[in-house]
Design a protein around this motif. Structure first.
Motif, mmCIF file in Angstrom:
data_model
loop_
_atom_site.group_PDB
_atom_site.id
_atom_site.type_symbol
_atom_site.label_atom_id
_atom_site.label_comp_id
_atom_site.label_asym_id
_atom_site.label_seq_id
_atom_site.Cartn_x
_atom_site.Cartn_y
_atom_site.Cartn_z
ATOM 1 N N ILE A 1 13.111 -8.293 -9.135
ATOM 2 C CA ILE A 1 12.775 -6.927 -9.073
ATOM 3 C C ILE A 1 11.649 -6.541 -7.886
ATOM 4 O O ILE A 1 10.718 -7.241 -8.089
ATOM 5 C CB ILE A 1 12.386 -6.258 -10.365
ATOM 6 C CG1 ILE A 1 13.327 -6.273 -11.352
ATOM 7 C CG2 ILE A 1 11.976 -4.730 -9.897
ATOM 8 C CD1 ILE A 1 13.229 -5.504 -12.534
ATOM 9 N N LYS A 2 11.977 -5.981 -6.853
ATOM 10 C CA LYS A 2 10.921 -5.490 -5.767
ATOM 11 C C LYS A 2 10.349 -4.323 -5.785
ATOM 12 O O LYS A 2 11.239 -3.432 -5.940
ATOM 13 C CB LYS A 2 11.570 -5.695 -4.436
ATOM 14 C CG LYS A 2 10.890 -5.812 -3.240
ATOM 15 C CD LYS A 2 11.534 -6.389 -1.895
ATOM 16 C CE LYS A 2 11.981 -7.724 -2.250
ATOM 17 N NZ LYS A 2 12.369 -8.111 -0.638
ATOM 18 N N LEU A 3 9.116 -3.939 -5.629
ATOM 19 C CA LEU A 3 8.668 -2.564 -5.969
ATOM 20 C C LEU A 3 7.880 -2.211 -4.587
ATOM 21 O O LEU A 3 7.254 -3.118 -3.962
ATOM 22 C CB LEU A 3 7.571 -2.607 -6.977
ATOM 23 C CG LEU A 3 8.002 -3.002 -8.460
ATOM 24 C CD1 LEU A 3 6.774 -2.696 -9.452
ATOM 25 C CD2 LEU A 3 9.191 -2.063 -8.861
ATOM 26 N N ALA A 4 7.970 -1.065 -4.348
ATOM 27 C CA ALA A 4 7.155 -0.530 -3.138
ATOM 28 C C ALA A 4 5.912 0.008 -3.734
ATOM 29 O O ALA A 4 6.236 1.102 -4.685
ATOM 30 C CB ALA A 4 8.145 0.780 -2.389
ATOM 31 N N LEU A 5 4.988 -0.083 -3.343
ATOM 32 C CA LEU A 5 3.838 0.404 -3.797
ATOM 33 C C LEU A 5 3.204 1.536 -2.943
ATOM 34 O O LEU A 5 2.058 2.319 -3.306
ATOM 35 C CB LEU A 5 2.510 -0.567 -4.020
ATOM 36 C CG LEU A 5 3.028 -1.665 -5.005
ATOM 37 C CD1 LEU A 5 1.828 -2.669 -5.219
ATOM 38 C CD2 LEU A 5 3.470 -1.251 -6.297
ATOM 39 N N VAL B 1 2.689 -1.545 0.991
ATOM 40 C CA VAL B 1 2.307 -2.488 0.102
ATOM 41 C C VAL B 1 3.406 -2.753 -0.662
ATOM 42 O O VAL B 1 4.034 -1.966 -1.465
ATOM 43 C CB VAL B 1 1.171 -2.248 -0.847
ATOM 44 C CG1 VAL B 1 0.706 -3.419 -1.796
ATOM 45 C CG2 VAL B 1 0.118 -1.840 0.024
ATOM 46 N N THR B 2 4.154 -4.147 -0.823
ATOM 47 C CA THR B 2 5.336 -4.403 -1.533
ATOM 48 C C THR B 2 5.088 -5.445 -2.455
ATOM 49 O O THR B 2 4.266 -6.459 -2.199
ATOM 50 C CB THR B 2 6.626 -4.710 -0.687
ATOM 51 O OG1 THR B 2 6.864 -3.725 0.071
ATOM 52 C CG2 THR B 2 7.629 -5.211 -1.473
ATOM 53 N N PHE B 3 5.613 -5.627 -3.839
ATOM 54 C CA PHE B 3 5.485 -6.645 -4.710
ATOM 55 C C PHE B 3 6.532 -6.972 -5.255
ATOM 56 O O PHE B 3 7.510 -6.072 -5.568
ATOM 57 C CB PHE B 3 4.426 -6.173 -5.905
ATOM 58 C CG PHE B 3 3.752 -7.409 -6.723
ATOM 59 C CD1 PHE B 3 2.520 -7.988 -6.225
ATOM 60 C CD2 PHE B 3 4.392 -7.736 -7.937
ATOM 61 C CE1 PHE B 3 2.019 -8.772 -7.107
ATOM 62 C CE2 PHE B 3 3.802 -8.671 -8.563
ATOM 63 C CZ PHE B 3 2.713 -9.303 -8.157
ATOM 64 N N GLN B 4 6.961 -8.257 -5.720
ATOM 65 C CA GLN B 4 8.004 -8.704 -6.323
ATOM 66 C C GLN B 4 7.792 -9.860 -7.228
ATOM 67 O O GLN B 4 6.868 -10.505 -7.132
ATOM 68 C CB GLN B 4 9.135 -8.972 -5.302
ATOM 69 C CG GLN B 4 8.894 -10.400 -4.334
ATOM 70 C CD GLN B 4 9.872 -10.658 -3.556
ATOM 71 O OE1 GLN B 4 10.343 -10.024 -2.895
ATOM 72 N NE2 GLN B 4 10.391 -11.825 -3.717
ATOM 73 N N SER C 1 8.270 -16.896 -9.455
ATOM 74 C CA SER C 1 7.669 -16.486 -8.439
ATOM 75 C C SER C 1 7.181 -15.097 -8.482
ATOM 76 O O SER C 1 7.821 -14.269 -9.046
ATOM 77 C CB SER C 1 8.411 -16.762 -7.162
ATOM 78 O OG SER C 1 9.428 -16.118 -6.894
ATOM 79 N N TRP C 2 6.136 -14.990 -7.744
ATOM 80 C CA TRP C 2 5.613 -13.362 -7.318
ATOM 81 C C TRP C 2 5.227 -13.393 -5.846
ATOM 82 O O TRP C 2 4.690 -14.394 -5.430
ATOM 83 C CB TRP C 2 4.859 -13.001 -8.268
ATOM 84 C CG TRP C 2 3.426 -13.723 -8.246
ATOM 85 C CD1 TRP C 2 2.874 -14.696 -9.057
ATOM 86 C CD2 TRP C 2 2.050 -13.449 -7.571
ATOM 87 N NE1 TRP C 2 1.367 -14.941 -8.887
ATOM 88 C CE2 TRP C 2 1.216 -14.221 -7.754
ATOM 89 C CE3 TRP C 2 2.045 -12.385 -6.395
ATOM 90 C CZ2 TRP C 2 -0.122 -14.177 -7.020
ATOM 91 C CZ3 TRP C 2 0.639 -12.536 -5.972
ATOM 92 C CH2 TRP C 2 -0.273 -13.285 -6.048
ATOM 93 N N GLY C 3 5.354 -12.328 -5.311
ATOM 94 C CA GLY C 3 5.001 -12.267 -3.832
ATOM 95 C C GLY C 3 4.351 -10.706 -3.399
ATOM 96 O O GLY C 3 4.711 -9.756 -4.148
ATOM 97 N N ILE C 4 3.471 -10.746 -2.453
ATOM 98 C CA ILE C 4 2.953 -9.591 -2.055
ATOM 99 C C ILE C 4 3.107 -9.469 -0.545
ATOM 100 O O ILE C 4 2.587 -10.426 0.114
ATOM 101 C CB ILE C 4 1.544 -9.420 -2.632
ATOM 102 C CG1 ILE C 4 1.046 -7.859 -2.275
ATOM 103 C CG2 ILE C 4 0.600 -10.405 -1.990
ATOM 104 C CD1 ILE C 4 -0.333 -7.506 -2.828
ATOM 105 N N SER C 5 3.308 -8.361 0.138
ATOM 106 C CA SER C 5 3.462 -8.177 1.362
ATOM 107 C C SER C 5 2.648 -6.700 1.843
ATOM 108 O O SER C 5 2.691 -5.918 1.111
ATOM 109 C CB SER C 5 4.714 -8.207 2.127
ATOM 110 O OG SER C 5 5.513 -6.841 1.526
ATOM 111 N N VAL C 6 1.863 -6.551 2.944
ATOM 112 C CA VAL C 6 1.174 -5.435 3.215
ATOM 113 C C VAL C 6 1.657 -5.338 5.016
ATOM 114 O O VAL C 6 1.963 -6.177 5.776
ATOM 115 C CB VAL C 6 -0.018 -5.344 3.197
ATOM 116 C CG1 VAL C 6 -0.276 -5.675 1.628
ATOM 117 C CG2 VAL C 6 -1.038 -6.477 4.100
#
Length: 322
Positions: free
Chosen positions: A233-237, A164-167, A80-85
């Protein structure tokens, strides 16, 4: 100077060439959503219609062709992949694509696949339909057994997007005892343009980045112990102005068979990943140590070095022209 323009373009890579195209053009090229496999020759990867790994029609996740080893395929194949803002005013929004139980939320995609590379152009909208961001993912092999996903997130909301966060998260089922493997984090977690803020050793984390991982493997060197595990792995953009983009990479890999017929060790797979620029990863190994896999992100400094290198190449070209 002896430096031809085509040599410079080759060094910039596939991402740079494609990113010069407007996203609308990319969507036009991609056509309708689909799924496909790409191959390095000795390894094959399945890609779902929304950019999640696993081609259900072909039954392929990440497969070693010589013996059919595929630690994504058994049981319930899940990536899976996901994005949040965070929107102006403080409200949040998230979207994701999950090959299994969570499905797809607030994401529409277009897919283009070739024999050895593929592109997914995903559009992220708020629940009411307002456009928020475009996500471009380019899938290609950097080693026969290592997949690289060049990812670009672009703010198309018309306003500022904060936090903005992506995982990405994958469920590995590693031989010889399926559903019984150990996951461990390796490398350096350093604040950078895309900073690692959470890492998981579980393959079925919620794909919504606003939901905290439930099975952390931070700080580095933390292991899950043997069980039904995977990696995430979750990244903070950070924040994105309207029209601004941020680029980052994810890597997936599984171990090879050595020329002498022995299996590449987990340590050797990690070392191979680090040689191609992976700075932080979660590796997963089976009970007898002969089968392993990983998910990772780049060494923080590698992006700065790449930017400096390309700038230097541009300077060389200008001097040559002069």
């Amino acid at each position: 100077c002896g430096l031809e323009s085509n040599e410079v373009e080759d060094m910039m890579g596939l991402r740079s060439a494609i990113l010069m195209l407007p996203l609308a053009t990319m969507i036009g090229l991609a056509g309708t959503a689909g799924a496909a496999t790409i191959s390095s020759g000795s390894f094959t990867v399945g890609i779902g219609p929304n950019g999640e790994l696993y081609d259900a029609g072909a039954g392929v996740g990440i497969r070693r062709n010589s013996d059919g080893y595929d630690p994504l395929q058994p049981g319930t194949p899940r990536d899976s992949w996901g994005i949040s803002v965070q929107l102006p005013g403080g409200a949040g929004a998230s979207g994701y694509a999950d090959s299994q139980s969570f499905g797809t939320q607030n994401i529409t995609s277009s897919f283009a696949g070739g024999a050895s590379a593929a592109t997914v152009s995903a559009h992220f909208s708020a629940p009411g339909g307002a456009a928020l961001a475009d996500v471009l993912m380019l899938y290609s092999f950097v080693k026969p057994n290592i997949l690289k996903i060049d990812t670009t997130v672009k703010n198309i909301s018309g306003g500022f997007l904060n936090n903005v966060t992506f995982q990405r998260d994958i469920d590995w089922d590693v031989l010889p005892t399926l559903f019984d493997e150990n996951s461990t984090s390796h490398g350096t977690v350093t604040p950078w343009t895309a900073g690692v803020i959470q890492a998981s050793g579980y393959g079925f984390e919620n794909p919504d980045p606003t939901v905290n991982y439930g099975n952390s493997v931070l700080p580095t060197g933390t292991s899950t112990g043997f069980g039904d595990n995977g990696g995430g792995i979750k990244l903070a953009l950070g924040g994105l102005r309207n029209g601004q983009s941020k680029e980052f990479d994810y890597y997936y890999g599984i171990n090879m068979i050595n020329p002498d017929g022995t299996a590449q060790s987990e340590a050797a797979l990690i070392a191979e990943a680090q040689l191609v620029g992976v700075g932080f990863l979660v590796s997963t190994v089976g009970t007898d140590g002969t089968h392993s896999a990983f998910i990772g992100v780049p060494e923080p400094a590698s992006l700065a070095l790449l930017g400096a290198g390309l700038a230097a190449l541009g300077l060389i070209r200008r001097r040559c022209a002069a």
